[in-house]
Design a protein around this motif. Structure first.
Motif, PDB file in Angstrom:
ATOM      1  N   GLU A 141     -17.754  -8.254 -59.123  1.00  9.82           N
ATOM      2  CA  GLU A 141     -17.716  -7.364 -60.375  1.00  9.82           C
ATOM      3  C   GLU A 141     -16.478  -6.530 -60.505  1.00  9.82           C
ATOM      4  O   GLU A 141     -15.897  -6.385 -61.606  1.00  9.82           O
ATOM      5  N   ASN A 144     -13.429  -8.810 -61.141  1.00  6.61           N
ATOM      6  CA  ASN A 144     -13.727  -9.581 -62.460  1.00  6.61           C
ATOM      7  C   ASN A 144     -13.033  -8.277 -63.468  1.00  6.61           C
ATOM      8  O   ASN A 144     -12.289  -8.764 -64.649  1.00  6.61           O
ATOM      9  N   ASN A 145     -13.129  -6.966 -63.233  1.00  3.14           N
ATOM     10  CA  ASN A 145     -12.847  -6.096 -64.217  1.00  3.14           C
ATOM     11  C   ASN A 145     -11.596  -5.207 -63.824  1.00  3.14           C
ATOM     12  O   ASN A 145     -10.813  -4.529 -64.708  1.00  3.14           O
ATOM     13  N   GLU A 147      -7.694  -4.504 -63.532  1.00  6.37           N
ATOM     14  CA  GLU A 147      -6.559  -5.109 -64.368  1.00  6.37           C
ATOM     15  C   GLU A 147      -5.274  -5.524 -63.421  1.00  6.37           C
ATOM     16  O   GLU A 147      -4.810  -6.905 -63.792  1.00  6.37           O
ATOM     17  N   ARG A 173      -5.218 -14.442 -62.019  1.00  7.62           N
ATOM     18  CA  ARG A 173      -5.397 -13.112 -61.998  1.00  7.62           C
ATOM     19  C   ARG A 173      -3.958 -12.190 -61.523  1.00  7.62           C
ATOM     20  O   ARG A 173      -3.398 -12.950 -60.960  1.00  7.62           O
ATOM     21  N   ASN A 195      -7.145   1.745 -62.834  1.00  2.08           N
ATOM     22  CA  ASN A 195      -7.813   0.587 -63.368  1.00  2.08           C
ATOM     23  C   ASN A 195      -7.840  -0.640 -62.589  1.00  2.08           C
ATOM     24  O   ASN A 195      -8.163  -1.694 -62.878  1.00  2.08           O
ATOM     25  N   ASN A 271     -15.753 -16.760 -64.184  1.00  3.19           N
ATOM     26  CA  ASN A 271     -14.742 -16.974 -65.318  1.00  3.19           C
ATOM     27  C   ASN A 271     -15.321 -18.237 -66.152  1.00  3.19           C
ATOM     28  O   ASN A 271     -15.274 -18.224 -67.335  1.00  3.19           O
ATOM     29  N   GLU A 274     -18.262 -16.971 -68.369  1.00  7.94           N
ATOM     30  CA  GLU A 274     -17.721 -16.341 -69.612  1.00  7.94           C
ATOM     31  C   GLU A 274     -17.025 -17.286 -70.502  1.00  7.94           C
ATOM     32  O   GLU A 274     -16.962 -16.911 -71.921  1.00  7.94           O
TER      33      GLU A 274
END
Length: 276
Positions: A141, A144-145, A147, A173, A195, A271, A274
């Motif tokens: 998680e 994934n979030n 930046e 990424r 972030n 990924n 989503e």
């Protein structure tokens, strides 16, 4: 400043808790602090005699500090000697001197391969047992979030960090390997923002650069390390404790690589979900 090791952290804990110990355990504590170099070579019976306590007291002392037995605690002292011995030939000689339990030392390449295969299999089983699904879910998680993802692994951790950076970039990424090239370690880390996520990988002796920077935080952190008392555990949002296999004082990286691959593939599957 010298990098902290499992041994130095254990010694600090012994000093901190000394006054709370019983009379017999204090005897063991004094001996452990004053004779750290010889403990790796001596048998349990010999240590008990020199500390003037029965062998059962050594076991109680080890249990009091979270070890299953005195041999497990003794391994910390033994590993410290191995880590201090950089030359691999000297490390092999040292292993022979500290092998007091009577087991047969592998000599031929086929024997060494057989032993490494066996101990790595055990390390992987231990990794599965000691890594919770909650830890893995939380780490994925965070990644994934994020930046940006910064991966740090110095010295023997560098290969794991390099692979993880490679894998994350194949997932498109924004992943960056912090390698300190050209003495630019501080400058590279100055790019980290709130972030972002930092993946710090370090084993005893722990990289002092990571300890000093991690305490300042500034971003969420995932640690891959070898002990619950590792300095990285204190400031990480998710901490994976990976006990690598070792033979003749030479530690493997199979378990850490497996964990790194697990994180990368889990993120890839996330990924894919989503995008459906």
């Amino acid at each position: 400043m010298k990098n902290p090791t499992q041994l130095s952290l254990l010694q600090d804990e012994i000093r901190h808790r000394y006054e709370t110990l019983s009379k017999r355990l204090k005897q063991v504590a004094r001996y452990m602090l004053d004779n750290s170099n010889s403990i790796a070579f001596d048998t349990i019976a010999s240590i008990a005699v020199q500390a003037s306590v029965p062998p059962s007291t050594l076991i109680r002392f080890a249990n009091a500090f979270g070890f299953s037995g005195f041999n497990e605690m003794k391994q910390v002292f033994r590993q410290h000697l191995m880590e201090e011995t950089v030359n691999y030939t000297e490390r092999a000689r040292l292993f022979r001197r500290t092998s007091t339990d009577g087991h047969v030392i592998p000599e031929k390449p086929a024997e060494i391969l057989n032993v490494f295969t066996m101990v790595n299999s055990q390390a992987l089983q231990q990794l599965v047992m000691q890594t919770s699904s909650e830890q893995l879910d939380r780490a994925v998680e965070l990644l994934n979030n994020a930046e940006n993802i910064y991966v740090i692994g110095l010295r023997r951790s560098f290969s794991v960090a390099s692979y993880l950076t490679y894998a994350l970039r194949h997932l498109e990424r924004r992943a960056f390997l912090i390698d300190g090239l050209g003495g630019m370690f501080t400058e590279q880390l100055s790019m980290v923002k709130p972030n972002d996520v930092v993946i710090a990988i370090s084993y005893s002796p722990y990289a002092q650069e990571l300890v000093e920077w991690g305490a300042k935080r500034g971003a969420q952190q995932i640690a891959i390390t070898d002990s619950q008392v590792s300095p990285l555990a204190a400031f990480s949002d998710v901490c994976f404790v990976v006990r690598e296999a070792q033979v003749d004082g030479f530690r493997s990286q199979v378990a850490a690589m497996c964990l790194a691959q697990t994180l990368a593939v889990s993120l890839a599957l996330n990924n894919a979900k989503e995008e459906e």
